[in-house]
Every structure is written in C-alpha cells, then in structure tokens.
Design a protein around this motif. Structure first.
Motif, short mmCIF file in Angstrom:
data_model
loop_
_atom_site.label_atom_id
_atom_site.label_comp_id
_atom_site.label_asym_id
_atom_site.label_seq_id
_atom_site.Cartn_x
_atom_site.Cartn_y
_atom_site.Cartn_z
N HIS A 1 0.84 -1.12 -0.01
CA HIS A 1 -0.03 0.06 0.04
C HIS A 1 0.95 1.32 -0.12
O HIS A 1 0.27 2.27 -0.12
N GLY A 2 2.23 1.32 0.21
CA GLY A 2 2.94 2.30 -0.11
C GLY A 2 3.43 2.83 1.27
O GLY A 2 3.32 1.98 2.42
N LEU A 3 3.89 3.89 1.31
CA LEU A 3 4.58 4.45 2.58
C LEU A 3 3.54 5.08 3.55
O LEU A 3 3.12 6.41 3.43
N THR A 4 2.68 4.19 4.18
CA THR A 4 1.43 4.57 4.93
C THR A 4 1.97 5.10 6.27
O THR A 4 3.08 5.16 6.84
N ASP A 5 0.72 5.55 7.10
CA ASP A 5 1.02 6.04 8.46
C ASP A 5 1.95 4.79 9.30
O ASP A 5 2.47 5.01 10.17
N ALA A 6 1.53 3.46 9.19
CA ALA A 6 2.25 2.36 9.67
C ALA A 6 3.62 2.29 9.51
O ALA A 6 4.33 2.16 10.34
N ALA A 7 3.95 2.65 8.31
CA ALA A 7 5.43 2.29 8.07
C ALA A 7 6.22 3.68 8.63
O ALA A 7 7.23 3.50 9.32
N GLU A 8 5.30 4.95 8.55
CA GLU A 8 6.11 6.17 9.19
C GLU A 8 6.18 5.99 10.82
O GLU A 8 7.18 6.43 11.23
N ALA A 9 5.28 5.29 11.23
CA ALA A 9 4.94 5.03 12.72
C ALA A 9 6.15 4.16 13.20
O ALA A 9 6.87 4.29 14.12
N GLY A 10 6.43 3.20 12.25
CA GLY A 10 7.63 2.12 12.77
C GLY A 10 8.84 3.06 12.53
O GLY A 10 9.64 2.62 13.38
N CYS A 11 9.10 3.76 11.58
CA CYS A 11 10.19 4.69 11.64
C CYS A 11 10.54 5.45 12.81
O CYS A 11 11.42 5.50 13.35
N ARG A 12 9.26 6.17 13.10
CA ARG A 12 9.58 6.88 14.37
C ARG A 12 9.61 6.15 15.73
O ARG A 12 10.44 6.47 16.39
N ALA A 13 9.09 5.02 15.89
CA ALA A 13 9.31 4.19 16.77
C ALA A 13 10.91 3.50 17.15
O ALA A 13 11.61 3.70 18.07
N LEU A 14 11.41 3.25 15.81
CA LEU A 14 12.78 2.94 15.80
C LEU A 14 13.66 4.27 16.10
O LEU A 14 14.51 3.91 17.01
N ALA A 15 13.33 5.24 15.67
CA ALA A 15 14.20 6.58 16.13
C ALA A 15 14.24 6.74 17.57
O ALA A 15 14.91 6.97 18.21
N ARG A 16 12.98 6.57 18.00
CA ARG A 16 12.80 6.97 19.49
C ARG A 16 13.82 6.04 20.47
O ARG A 16 14.12 6.25 21.40
N CYS A 17 14.06 4.66 19.84
CA CYS A 17 14.67 3.89 20.43
C CYS A 17 16.27 4.04 20.10
O CYS A 17 17.13 3.05 20.50
N GLY A 18 16.66 4.86 19.37
CA GLY A 18 18.19 4.97 19.06
C GLY A 18 18.41 4.49 17.81
O GLY A 18 19.63 4.86 17.44
N TYR A 19 17.85 4.05 17.02
CA TYR A 19 17.86 3.61 15.51
C TYR A 19 17.86 4.57 14.33
O TYR A 19 16.66 5.29 14.63
N LEU A 20 18.75 4.67 13.56
CA LEU A 20 18.40 5.57 12.62
C LEU A 20 17.42 4.79 11.65
O LEU A 20 17.68 3.71 11.01
#
Length: 190
Positions: A48-67
């Motif tokens: 389905h593309g770069l959805t809110d779920a994919a963006e939320a995953g990126c934000r969750a990873l960044a909050r935990c110190g991952y680029l």
C-alpha cells in the motif's frame, strides 16, 4: 557515525517523476534519533506504500536510538500510498537498486556500515526485507505480517527466511510489533 539534529525527506522534484535520475535515486524518509545513532534500520513498506504504519515504525525505531530509513518504492509512479497496492508493477531490478541506494546513503552520508544495518518489512515488504538481508548479508531482518510478494524471479519467502536462521523475526502484526522489533534489534547488539 554522525547524528544530524533534524529529520528530513530525501526527494525529487516533480520533473523527475516517472524517470530515474540515478539508478539508486529512490526518495528516502529518514528519521534520526534524538541521541547518538546505535545502528540503522531500512524499513520496507507494504504493497500500500509509505503509509502511516510504516512512518510510525520509523518514528518508533528512532525513539529507541535507531536511524530509520524508508525508501519510497513507488516513487516512479508519482505517489506515496496506493490503497489497492501495486507491488506487481515494480521490477526487482528497480527494487534492488532502491535497497542498494538506501544502504549507500547510510554508509556514505551517515557512516553506518551494512554490518550495523538491519532491515524490517511490512506485509509483502517483509519478502523484500528477507531478500535484502540475504543478498546484502545484513545481520538482522524482521517481517511484520509477512506475506509473499508478486515477484516470480525472487526466491520464495520461506526459502529466504530458512537461510536467515536466527537472524529472522516474523511477527503477526498489530499493536506492539515495533516494540518487538526493537527488542530483537537490542538482543542482536548491532
């Protein structure tokens, strides 16, 4: 590794739509952590593309110190999200170039080597994540609600994941999936 203070989209001007400027020129959604970069994760979106779920995953990873870096695999079609999915229209050579471009960005621009890079995929993007992990010898791969993709020239998802052994984490999806991915990355000590 360097840690820029802002997040940004790496993108193309509208004139570049439907035309590859560089073989590895997929726009990237990039999310940096607030503190030092522990390691990096390439997030491959679902059909389905770069959805809110994919963006939320990126934000969750960044909050935990991952680029977190998510290539926009549909950039040739000029869109970000397609409710009906369009992965069957994407050629594996283009997908390989987009994944290689994300790895190149992490290595050259940020200083994160492939040995410190994981990959996570959503839905059919999990098939691509397993393929990327196997093809680039990435140390860790995760699939959230993994499903086989429509690419007959790729090895089957079960074949790829069997070759990854303990470095593959399949998750059913739903609430808490990204927390599980973070725990898996933490245990791998990238």
């Amino acid at each position: 590794m360097t840690t820029p203070t802002t997040s940004h989209h790496h993108g193309h001007a509208p004139a570049n739509r439907r035309r590859r400027v560089l073989e590895t020129a997929a726009p990237l959604l990039v999310r940096f952590p607030d503190g030092p970069v522990r390691s990096a994760v390439i997030v491959l979106h679902d059909e389905h593309g770069l959805t809110d779920a994919a963006e939320a995953g990126c934000r969750a990873l960044a909050r935990c110190g991952y680029l977190a870096v998510a290539p926009l695999l549909y950039y040739d079609t000029g869109g970000r999200v397609f409710p009906d999915g369009r992965f069957e229209a994407l050629r594996t050579a283009d997908l390989a170039a987009d994944i290689a471009g994300a790895l190149d960005h992490l290595r050259r621009r940020v200083g994160v080597p492939a040995g410190a890079t994981a990959v996570a995929g959503l839905g059919q993007g999990a098939h691509l994540a397993a393929w990327a992990a196997a093809g680039h010898a990435l140390p860790v791969a995760a699939g959230i609600a993994p499903r086989p993709g429509p690419w007959p020239d790729l090895p089957a998802l079960p074949v790829l994941t069997a070759g990854l052994h303990e470095s593959w984490l399949p998750l059913p999806g739903g609430a808490g999936s990204w927390d599980e991915v973070v725990r898996f990355l933490d245990s791998a000590a990238l």
